[in-house]
Design a protein around this motif. Structure first.
Motif, PDB file in Angstrom:
ATOM      1  N   GLN A   1       2.869  -8.557  -7.751  1.00  0.00           N
ATOM      2  CA  GLN A   1       3.187  -7.584  -6.711  1.00  0.00           C
ATOM      3  C   GLN A   1       1.912  -6.927  -6.233  1.00  0.00           C
ATOM      4  OE1 GLN A   1       6.212  -4.842  -7.968  1.00  0.00           O
ATOM      5  NE2 GLN A   1       7.774  -6.420  -8.150  1.00  0.00           N
ATOM      6  N   LEU A   2       1.836  -6.795  -4.917  1.00  0.00           N
ATOM      7  CA  LEU A   2       0.686  -6.171  -4.296  1.00  0.00           C
ATOM      8  C   LEU A   2       1.152  -4.944  -3.532  1.00  0.00           C
ATOM      9  CD1 LEU A   2      -0.908  -9.399  -2.752  1.00  0.00           C
ATOM     10  CD2 LEU A   2      -1.343  -8.428  -5.014  1.00  0.00           C
ATOM     11  N   GLN A   3       0.425  -3.851  -3.640  1.00  0.00           N
ATOM     12  CA  GLN A   3       0.787  -2.630  -2.937  1.00  0.00           C
ATOM     13  C   GLN A   3      -0.439  -2.045  -2.265  1.00  0.00           C
ATOM     14  OE1 GLN A   3       3.976  -1.085  -2.522  1.00  0.00           O
ATOM     15  NE2 GLN A   3       2.690  -0.073  -0.993  1.00  0.00           N
ATOM     16  N   ALA A   4      -0.441  -2.093  -0.939  1.00  0.00           N
ATOM     17  CA  ALA A   4      -1.568  -1.563  -0.175  1.00  0.00           C
ATOM     18  C   ALA A   4      -1.351  -0.089   0.127  1.00  0.00           C
ATOM     19  CB  ALA A   4      -1.734  -2.347   1.122  1.00  0.00           C
ATOM     20  N   SER A   5      -2.442   0.650   0.159  1.00  0.00           N
ATOM     21  CA  SER A   5      -2.402   2.072   0.473  1.00  0.00           C
ATOM     22  C   SER A   5      -3.717   2.492   1.098  1.00  0.00           C
ATOM     23  CB  SER A   5      -2.131   2.885  -0.793  1.00  0.00           C
ATOM     24  OG  SER A   5      -3.180   2.708  -1.727  1.00  0.00           O
ATOM     25  N   GLY A   6      -3.760   3.735   1.584  1.00  0.00           N
ATOM     26  CA  GLY A   6      -4.999   4.267   2.113  1.00  0.00           C
ATOM     27  C   GLY A   6      -5.076   4.334   3.620  1.00  0.00           C
ATOM     28  N   GLY A   7      -4.066   3.811   4.296  1.00  0.00           N
ATOM     29  CA  GLY A   7      -4.081   3.860   5.747  1.00  0.00           C
ATOM     30  C   GLY A   7      -3.851   5.266   6.272  1.00  0.00           C
ATOM     31  N   GLY A   8      -4.027   5.418   7.574  1.00  0.00           N
ATOM     32  CA  GLY A   8      -3.809   6.715   8.180  1.00  0.00           C
ATOM     33  C   GLY A   8      -4.368   6.778   9.572  1.00  0.00           C
ATOM     34  N   LEU A   9      -4.453   7.995  10.088  1.00  0.00           N
ATOM     35  CA  LEU A   9      -4.999   8.241  11.418  1.00  0.00           C
ATOM     36  C   LEU A   9      -6.438   8.724  11.285  1.00  0.00           C
ATOM     37  CD1 LEU A   9      -4.695   8.655  14.510  1.00  0.00           C
ATOM     38  CD2 LEU A   9      -3.816  10.945  13.981  1.00  0.00           C
ATOM     39  N   VAL A  10      -7.337   8.094  12.010  1.00  0.00           N
ATOM     40  CA  VAL A  10      -8.747   8.468  11.952  1.00  0.00           C
ATOM     41  C   VAL A  10      -9.326   8.406  13.350  1.00  0.00           C
ATOM     42  CG1 VAL A  10      -9.471   6.095  11.462  1.00  0.00           C
ATOM     43  CG2 VAL A  10     -10.922   8.001  10.739  1.00  0.00           C
ATOM     44  N   GLN A  11     -10.317   9.239  13.615  1.00  0.00           N
ATOM     45  CA  GLN A  11     -10.963   9.238  14.919  1.00  0.00           C
ATOM     46  C   GLN A  11     -11.951   8.081  15.023  1.00  0.00           C
ATOM     47  OE1 GLN A  11     -12.726  13.111  15.499  1.00  0.00           O
ATOM     48  NE2 GLN A  11     -10.779  14.002  16.144  1.00  0.00           N
ATOM     49  N   PRO A  12     -12.223   7.641  16.227  1.00  0.00           N
ATOM     50  CA  PRO A  12     -13.233   6.595  16.402  1.00  0.00           C
ATOM     51  C   PRO A  12     -14.554   7.012  15.760  1.00  0.00           C
ATOM     52  CG  PRO A  12     -12.022   6.917  18.433  1.00  0.00           C
ATOM     53  CD  PRO A  12     -11.572   8.003  17.501  1.00  0.00           C
ATOM     54  N   GLY A  13     -15.165   6.061  15.074  1.00  0.00           N
ATOM     55  CA  GLY A  13     -16.394   6.341  14.355  1.00  0.00           C
ATOM     56  C   GLY A  13     -16.177   6.787  12.926  1.00  0.00           C
ATOM     57  N   GLY A  14     -14.935   7.042  12.572  1.00  0.00           N
ATOM     58  CA  GLY A  14     -14.620   7.501  11.228  1.00  0.00           C
ATOM     59  C   GLY A  14     -14.516   6.376  10.221  1.00  0.00           C
ATOM     60  N   SER A  15     -14.145   6.754   9.004  1.00  0.00           N
ATOM     61  CA  SER A  15     -14.059   5.795   7.901  1.00  0.00           C
ATOM     62  C   SER A  15     -12.734   5.932   7.163  1.00  0.00           C
ATOM     63  CB  SER A  15     -15.195   6.023   6.903  1.00  0.00           C
ATOM     64  OG  SER A  15     -16.452   5.849   7.509  1.00  0.00           O
ATOM     65  N   LEU A  16     -12.315   4.834   6.580  1.00  0.00           N
ATOM     66  CA  LEU A  16     -11.148   4.806   5.704  1.00  0.00           C
ATOM     67  C   LEU A  16     -11.402   3.788   4.605  1.00  0.00           C
ATOM     68  CD1 LEU A  16      -7.933   4.766   7.964  1.00  0.00           C
ATOM     69  CD2 LEU A  16      -8.599   6.555   6.353  1.00  0.00           C
ATOM     70  N   ARG A  17     -10.755   4.014   3.473  1.00  0.00           N
ATOM     71  CA  ARG A  17     -10.832   3.045   2.382  1.00  0.00           C
ATOM     72  C   ARG A  17      -9.417   2.623   2.023  1.00  0.00           C
ATOM     73  NH1 ARG A  17     -14.900   1.747  -1.137  1.00  0.00           N
ATOM     74  NH2 ARG A  17     -14.286   0.720  -3.087  1.00  0.00           N
ATOM     75  N   LEU A  18      -9.131   1.351   2.208  1.00  0.00           N
ATOM     76  CA  LEU A  18      -7.841   0.794   1.822  1.00  0.00           C
ATOM     77  C   LEU A  18      -7.930   0.250   0.404  1.00  0.00           C
ATOM     78  CD1 LEU A  18      -6.896  -1.191   5.055  1.00  0.00           C
ATOM     79  CD2 LEU A  18      -6.547   1.234   4.532  1.00  0.00           C
ATOM     80  N   SER A  19      -6.803   0.332  -0.296  1.00  0.00           N
ATOM     81  CA  SER A  19      -6.757  -0.184  -1.653  1.00  0.00           C
ATOM     82  C   SER A  19      -5.486  -0.994  -1.845  1.00  0.00           C
ATOM     83  CB  SER A  19      -6.812   0.974  -2.647  1.00  0.00           C
ATOM     84  OG  SER A  19      -6.890   0.497  -3.975  1.00  0.00           O
ATOM     85  N   CYS A  20      -5.583  -2.100  -2.533  1.00  0.00           N
ATOM     86  CA  CYS A  20      -4.436  -2.951  -2.825  1.00  0.00           C
ATOM     87  C   CYS A  20      -4.297  -3.050  -4.335  1.00  0.00           C
ATOM     88  CB  CYS A  20      -4.631  -4.325  -2.208  1.00  0.00           C
ATOM     89  SG  CYS A  20      -3.297  -5.490  -2.541  1.00  0.00           S
ATOM     90  N   ALA A  21      -3.257  -2.442  -4.865  1.00  0.00           N
ATOM     91  CA  ALA A  21      -3.029  -2.490  -6.302  1.00  0.00           C
ATOM     92  C   ALA A  21      -2.341  -3.800  -6.668  1.00  0.00           C
ATOM     93  CB  ALA A  21      -2.171  -1.302  -6.724  1.00  0.00           C
TER      94      ALA A  21
END
Length: 115
Positions: free
Chosen positions: A2-22
């Motif tokens: 089983q894979l579970q992705a998380s970490g998404g969201g709303l971000v402004q252009p030029g911003g950063s996010l880190r996604l994680s898949c457990a």
């Protein structure tokens, strides 16, 4: 598996996010793993991948901005995204492929890049 992705969201252009898949199963060092994304009205497309030997590869559109990483301690597949653009908006999916050829997909996580 089983894979579970998380970490998404709303971000402004030029911003950063880190996604994680457990990942529910260990060890996962023998797996070929990847991130894909699907924007509204478009087909799912490959973003980045990492082989069992640790060799990574990236789609041209994200090269230099995204980094794929396996966290052995947490048993996750991560995607560090920086310098995000509106065209990066999509649902992001993690994918795992066993040496046997069996493929597993996680549920997606939404990333929205907007001001």
């Amino acid at each position: 598996v089983q894979l579970q992705a998380s970490g998404g969201g709303l971000v402004q252009p030029g911003g950063s996010l880190r996604l994680s898949c457990a990942i529910s199963e260990t060890p996962f060092t023998i797996y070929f793993m990847a991130w894909y994304r699907q924007a509204p009205g478009k087909e799912r497309s490959w973003v980045a991948s990492i082989s069992s030997g640790g060799v990574d590869a990236y789609a041209e559109s994200v090269k230099g901005r995204f980094s794929i990483h396996r966290d052995y301690a947490k048993n996750t597949l991560d995607l560090q995204m920086s310098s995000l653009k509106p065209e990066d908006t999509a649902v992001y999916y993690c994918r795992l492929e066993r040496p046997s050829g069996a493929v597993y997909w996680g549920k997606g996580t939404q990333v929205t890049v907007s001001s």
